[in-house]
Every structure is written in C-alpha cells, then in structure tokens.
Design an enzyme around this catalytic site. Structure first.
Site, PDB file in Angstrom:
ATOM      1  N   TYR A 144      34.455  39.716  39.064  1.00  0.00           N
ATOM      2  CA  TYR A 144      34.919  41.053  39.450  1.00  0.00           C
ATOM      3  C   TYR A 144      33.742  42.009  39.708  1.00  0.00           C
ATOM      4  O   TYR A 144      33.890  42.999  40.402  1.00  0.00           O
ATOM      5  CB  TYR A 144      35.834  41.658  38.376  1.00  0.00           C
ATOM      6  CG  TYR A 144      37.172  40.952  38.229  1.00  0.00           C
ATOM      7  CD1 TYR A 144      37.561  39.959  39.118  1.00  0.00           C
ATOM      8  CD2 TYR A 144      38.041  41.278  37.207  1.00  0.00           C
ATOM      9  CE1 TYR A 144      38.778  39.304  38.979  1.00  0.00           C
ATOM     10  CE2 TYR A 144      39.268  40.635  37.067  1.00  0.00           C
ATOM     11  CZ  TYR A 144      39.625  39.643  37.953  1.00  0.00           C
ATOM     12  OH  TYR A 144      40.835  39.000  37.819  1.00  0.00           O
ATOM     13  N   ASP A 256      47.785  38.331  30.625  1.00  0.00           N
ATOM     14  CA  ASP A 256      49.092  38.766  31.145  1.00  0.00           C
ATOM     15  C   ASP A 256      50.159  37.715  30.890  1.00  0.00           C
ATOM     16  O   ASP A 256      51.311  38.049  30.599  1.00  0.00           O
ATOM     17  CB  ASP A 256      49.002  39.078  32.645  1.00  0.00           C
ATOM     18  CG  ASP A 256      48.670  40.544  32.884  1.00  0.00           C
ATOM     19  OD1 ASP A 256      48.318  41.232  31.904  1.00  0.00           O
ATOM     20  OD2 ASP A 256      48.757  40.998  34.039  1.00  0.00           O
TER      21      ASP A 256
END
Ligand code: NAD
Length: 367
Positions: A144, A256
């Site tokens: 990222y 998640d």
C-alpha cells in the site's frame, strides 16, 4: 490523581452517537477509580470537511499531538461520496493520521460471545463457544505504501500499472513483537501469515519472524500459514488461532473476514499502535470501532455503542496502562449483552431491543 489526556474525534453519522456513550462510560469509571479525564473533541472526516474544508484539519492534528491517545469514531457517508477519491473522508483522514503518528500495528480482537453465535454466518456447530482470537495487521508498510507506484503507457500503447511490496527486517520485527506481547497475555500461540511460496517479501518475513521468536520469545508456540490457507482456516475453525499476524494487504483482507465471522460490526473494537511513546512512556494509539458510520441507522438511537466502548477499554489498556479498568469495562459489556440479555437491534435476533443510550446505561449499571 492520574489524568488521562486524549483526543476525541467522533466523526460522522453514528460516530458522535456512540462516542457520547463511550465518554459516559469513561467518566463513570474515572469517578469510581479516582482518575480524571482531560479530553478535547475535534472535527474529523465529513465534519472536518464541512467545518474546516478538510477531512483532517491542522487544528485536529494539533489536538492529537497534544494528547496521549486518540479515541476515534468513524468517518464518511453519502453526504461526501461525490468528492474525488483523495478527498473522501476515510482516505483523507485515516491514512494521514496513520502516517502522522506512525500507527504501524493494528490490533483487532475477534470476539464473539457464545450467546451471540447466531450473529455469525458460520454454523453454530463450528463455534459452539463463540470466537476469541486476535488479528494483528502491519499497517504502514507493504504494497500500500511501497514505491515506485505508477501507471504508464508502454511503447505499443498498452497501459501498465505497478505497485511495490517492500518490507525491512526492522518493520517485521516490530510487528512480531506486538504479536508476541499480545500472545503472552492470552494463549501464547502465534500464527504468522505470509505467501512465502511466491513472494520475496514473504520469504524474508517468514525467516525474520522465525529468528525473532527463537531469539526473543522461545516460550511462544509459533506457526506459519500461507495466506490462502489462513483465509480457509479462519472460516473452517477460527478458534484454532490465538493470535494471527500478518503484513498490510493480507491483514486488510483477513481482518475483515474475521469481522464478518464475528457477527455484528457493532461489537468489534480495534487499536492502532504507534511507533512512538506517549508522555507516560506507553504506546501512542488510535482506538476505533471496526465498523463504519452506519448511515442507514444514524440519528435514530439504534447504533450499538459496544464497539466504541470496547475501543475506549483498549485505549485504557495500551495507552494508559490501566489493564484492570479495561478488563472491568470488557466484563461489564459481556455481562450486559449475555447474562442480562440487553441488546441493540443489530444483535437482538427478533427479541426486544434497546436504544444506544439504554445499552450504555445498562453497561454503566454493571460497572
Ligand atoms: P458500515 O460499517 O457503516 O455499516 C455496515 C452495516 O453494519 C450497516 O448495516 C450498519 O447499520 C451496520 N453497523 C455498523 N456499525 C454498527 C453499529 N455500531 N451498530 C449497529 N449496526 C452497525 O459500512 P458501510 O455502510 O459500508 O459504510 C458507511 C460509511 O462508513 C461509508 O462512508 C464508509 O466509507 C465509512 N466507513 C468508515 C470507516 C472508518 O471510519 N474507519 C470504516 C468503514 C466504513
């Protein structure tokens, strides 16, 4: 008398609603335990855009810099969805906050009480006792943030994009230490997740983690899994894990998945710890619910405040060293939801439900 100095960033939609209740709980335990609260409320996200023209106003960063921790609500929602991606509340507030405070370790407890197994998409037979694991995600490195990151046009006119995944041993070791410390306070088992059969960064990750644990934490049972297998194992038998830890992108996805199998977002807290120490010599951290701003239920006293209250407990534990007070809050939330059966709509499963404020009042009653 100890004074806890922290920044309060409620954010948008249900953010301020659940934050009000978390502060009420904190004020209550402060009175009971004989410490005082010194907190400053500041705008962030959509509220920052509306009131200051920016999702993360400088004045808000200044408030955070003057504090020992940040208690964060959640940001974003339909009101700001038409803004360019870089200016949207989540991206323009959370990423710069992570960067400004070097918040490298995201700790998410995956906790599902036995009484709430119906909230999980997993079969109750797979989780008869609920779920109790912790997922730790490296938050400031990996693909990222690695450079170069670019989209270019090739000589033949075709477009090509690249991201770069980079990890240094020092980055791997510091997140390994967070995983080890978390495991020492629990079941002394750590599973490190990588893709060492394909990625160079994962080969380094696995070797560094193995050497670090052998050197520093030989008493912890360390295992390794490839990320694809970890995703399957999490759905098959989550409680085989105690502490699961991994790099940024794998952690984004696995944490998640863990949130989904744990049922309602209204129950899940998180801590993001910084590399720096606060004025007490403890980790500076940002504490927030795992869920978002829930615009579908905002303004109607329907939101579950537990995730925000449990995030406040994590703040007391990590940034203020108040382990026993944190554990008391966690026990009060558990008793309220399980023994007393007080439920907001998201965890009521057809039985009677209470509002945001009544849930917090019941928790305070149990404190
Ligand atoms: P969401 O997490 O806000 O909501 C998903 C579902 O979970 C909704 O049905 C909602 O009602 C429910 N829910 C979430 N928290 C709850 C609570 N405390 N009590 C009861 N029910 C709860 O996800 P979304 O709808 O995809 O996103 C809404 C907005 O939140 C978007 O703008 C998104 O960008 C933002 N968001 C912010 C953060 C953050 O601030 N860290 C995280 C995720 C999403």
């Amino acid at each position: 008398m100890q004074t806890l100095k922290f920044a309060v960033l409620p954010g948008d939609y249900i953010g301020p609603e659940v934050m009000t209740e978390a502060l009420r709980v904190l004020e209550h335990v402060a009175r009971q335990e004989g410490f005082s609260l010194d907190y400053t409320v500041a705008d962030v996200g959509g509220a920052g855009i509306d009131n200051h023209g920016k999702a993360l106003p400088e004045s808000t960063v200044a408030v955070c810099r003057g504090a020992d921790a940040i208690l964060f609500g959640s940001v974003g929602g339909p009101k700001w969805e038409k803004l360019p991606p870089n200016e949207q509340p989540e991206r323009a507030a959370l990423l710069p906050l992570r960067k400004a405070f070097n918040l490298f370790a995201n700790i998410r407890p995956g906790l599902l009480y036995k009484d709430l197994v119906d909230a999980s998409p997993l079969k109750p037979s797979r989780i008869p006792e609920g779920i109790d694991i912790v997922c730790i995600r490296e938050l400031t490195g990996g693909i990222y943030f690695g450079q170069p990151k670019a989209t270019e046009t090739l000589p033949n006119g075709e477009r090509q994009a690249r991201d770069t995944m980079i990890y240094k041993t020092s980055e791997i070791e510091r997140i390994a230490e967070v995983a080890a410390r978390t495991a020492l306070g629990r079941g002394r088992k750590v599973c490190s997740v990588d893709k060492a059969n394909v990625l160079e960064t994962s080969v380094l990750w696995r070797r560094t983690v193995s050497e670090y644990f052998a050197r520093k934490h030989p008493g912890i049972a360390l295992t390794h899994l490839y990320v694809d297998n970890a995703a399957m194992q999490l759905a098959r038998d989550p409680n085989q894990f105690d502490v699961l830890f991994t790099e940024n992108m794998f952690g984004d996805i696995l944490s998640d998945e863990m949130a989904v199998i744990c049922g309602s977002l209204g129950m899940l807290s998180s801590a993001s710890l910084g590399a720096g120490k606060n004025s007490l010599g403890l980790p500076f951290g940002l504490y927030e619910p795992a869920g978002g701003t829930a615009p579908d239920i905002a303004g109607r006293n329907l939101a579950n405040p537990c995730a925000q209250i449990l995030s406040a407990a994590l703040m007391l534990r990590y940034s203020f060293g108040l382990e026993q007070v944190a554990a008391r809050i966690e026990a009060a939330v558990r008793k309220t939801v399980t023994v007393d059966g007080v439920r907001t709509g998201d965890i009521a499963f057809g039985r009677g439900s209470v509002g945001t404020d009544a849930m917090a009042t019941a928790i305070i009653g149990n404190l």
